[in-house]
Every structure is written in structure tokens, then in C-alpha cells.
Design a protein around this motif. Sequence first.
Motif, PDB file in Angstrom:
ATOM      1  N   ASP A 299       4.628  12.640  12.779  1.00 38.72           N
ATOM      2  CA  ASP A 299       3.808  11.945  13.703  1.00 38.72           C
ATOM      3  C   ASP A 299       3.047  10.937  12.979  1.00 38.72           C
ATOM      4  O   ASP A 299       2.069  10.774  12.344  1.00 38.72           O
ATOM      5  N   PRO A 300       3.845   9.716  12.818  1.00 39.05           N
ATOM      6  CA  PRO A 300       3.447   8.307  12.043  1.00 39.05           C
ATOM      7  C   PRO A 300       2.009   8.052  12.454  1.00 39.05           C
ATOM      8  O   PRO A 300       1.893   8.064  13.736  1.00 39.05           O
ATOM      9  N   PRO A 301       1.267   7.767  11.568  1.00 38.73           N
ATOM     10  CA  PRO A 301      -0.315   7.262  11.752  1.00 38.73           C
ATOM     11  C   PRO A 301      -0.105   5.888  12.339  1.00 38.73           C
ATOM     12  O   PRO A 301       0.665   5.166  11.926  1.00 38.73           O
ATOM     13  N   LYS A 302      -1.382   5.603  13.293  1.00 41.52           N
ATOM     14  CA  LYS A 302      -1.461   4.184  13.595  1.00 41.52           C
ATOM     15  C   LYS A 302      -2.189   3.535  12.185  1.00 41.52           C
ATOM     16  O   LYS A 302      -3.264   3.997  11.919  1.00 41.52           O
ATOM     17  N   LEU A 303      -1.558   2.650  11.626  1.00 45.51           N
ATOM     18  CA  LEU A 303      -2.018   2.047  10.262  1.00 45.51           C
ATOM     19  C   LEU A 303      -2.511   0.722  10.735  1.00 45.51           C
ATOM     20  O   LEU A 303      -2.104   0.022  11.541  1.00 45.51           O
ATOM     21  N   ASN A 304      -3.625   0.273  10.130  1.00 47.78           N
ATOM     22  CA  ASN A 304      -4.215  -0.916  10.258  1.00 47.78           C
ATOM     23  C   ASN A 304      -3.303  -1.978   9.217  1.00 47.78           C
ATOM     24  O   ASN A 304      -2.525  -1.454   8.396  1.00 47.78           O
ATOM     25  N   PRO A 305      -3.504  -3.237   9.874  1.00 48.17           N
ATOM     26  CA  PRO A 305      -2.722  -4.344   8.962  1.00 48.17           C
ATOM     27  C   PRO A 305      -3.185  -4.217   7.112  1.00 48.17           C
ATOM     28  O   PRO A 305      -4.269  -4.036   7.331  1.00 48.17           O
ATOM     29  N   PRO A 306      -1.975  -4.197   6.346  1.00 49.81           N
ATOM     30  CA  PRO A 306      -2.684  -4.288   5.117  1.00 49.81           C
ATOM     31  C   PRO A 306      -3.680  -5.216   4.621  1.00 49.81           C
ATOM     32  O   PRO A 306      -3.637  -6.395   5.068  1.00 49.81           O
TER      33      PRO A 306
ATOM     34  N   PHE B  40       3.550   6.462   0.773  1.00 48.49           N
ATOM     35  CA  PHE B  40       2.188   6.167   0.906  1.00 48.49           C
ATOM     36  C   PHE B  40       2.144   5.227   1.924  1.00 48.49           C
ATOM     37  O   PHE B  40       1.197   5.370   2.911  1.00 48.49           O
ATOM     38  N   SER B  41       2.912   3.803   1.882  1.00 50.36           N
ATOM     39  CA  SER B  41       2.834   3.031   2.899  1.00 50.36           C
ATOM     40  C   SER B  41       3.185   3.454   4.444  1.00 50.36           C
ATOM     41  O   SER B  41       2.568   2.749   5.253  1.00 50.36           O
ATOM     42  N   LYS B  42       3.798   4.538   4.502  1.00 46.13           N
ATOM     43  CA  LYS B  42       3.904   4.877   5.840  1.00 46.13           C
ATOM     44  C   LYS B  42       3.005   5.770   6.449  1.00 46.13           C
ATOM     45  O   LYS B  42       2.775   6.402   7.449  1.00 46.13           O
TER      46      LYS B  42
END
Length: 125
Positions: A17-24, A113-115
Motif C-alpha cells: 500500500d504505497p503511502p502518499k508522500l510529500n515532495p522531497p 526508504f524513499s518509497k
Amino acid sequence: MSKSGHVNEPKKFTPKDPPKLNPPKEDPITMEELAKCDGTHSSHLTYVAIMGTVFDVSGNTAYSPNNPYHVFAGKDASRALAQSSLKPADCRPDWEDLPEKEKGVLKDWFTFFSKRYNIVGKVQK
């Protein structure tokens, strides 16, 4: 490899379940600030840095005190991750002198980690 020459990313890095990540972000974070983000201060989030990139791992209890990966919290744990070590002495930022195999392991951890975690800054040297 596809016909276009693109190498497909190994499935092991993609969360179910890929999380919704903020822009780096590239906010500067000093080593002193990073050290405060070790999960022991209620006024600070929990961070782990890899190759100078700081990830917010606050949502994962594995990095909180008395849990297995707490050793990485509040540190640039590059060397320990590259060597698959849970020793506090190995949780340090120097990794450039490692053998290619361990550098590959470190790059895999960075991808992992980046995912999963938001990038909140870069460690200031």
C-alpha cells in the motif's frame, strides 16, 4: 529489461500500500538537530538519515525506543545499513570506503526508504 532499455524496479522495494508522500525537501538539518529526532523527545519527530538524506520515520514504531531499529533513529545510519548491522558504533555517515557490494546494499536501503518515508531535509556537514 524492457525493449526501451528501462530496467524495471525490483518488486521488493514497492510497498503493498504505497503511502502518499510529500515532495522531497532539502531543508538543512544539522547533526545536532538530527540527534534530537531519535524518538525519545515528544517535541521532535523521529528521523533516520541515509547518505545525508533525512527521512521522517515517525509513523513506524520499529524506530521508537525499545524497538529493533531505534539504533538508527536520530543518526545518519549509512554505514550500519550498508553492513546490515544493528551495532550503535556502526551508525555513522561514512560509507564511501565500503566495498561495492555493501554500497549496493546501501543504495537498496535508500530506495526502500524513499518509497515509504517523506524526505524532510539534508544533513549539513
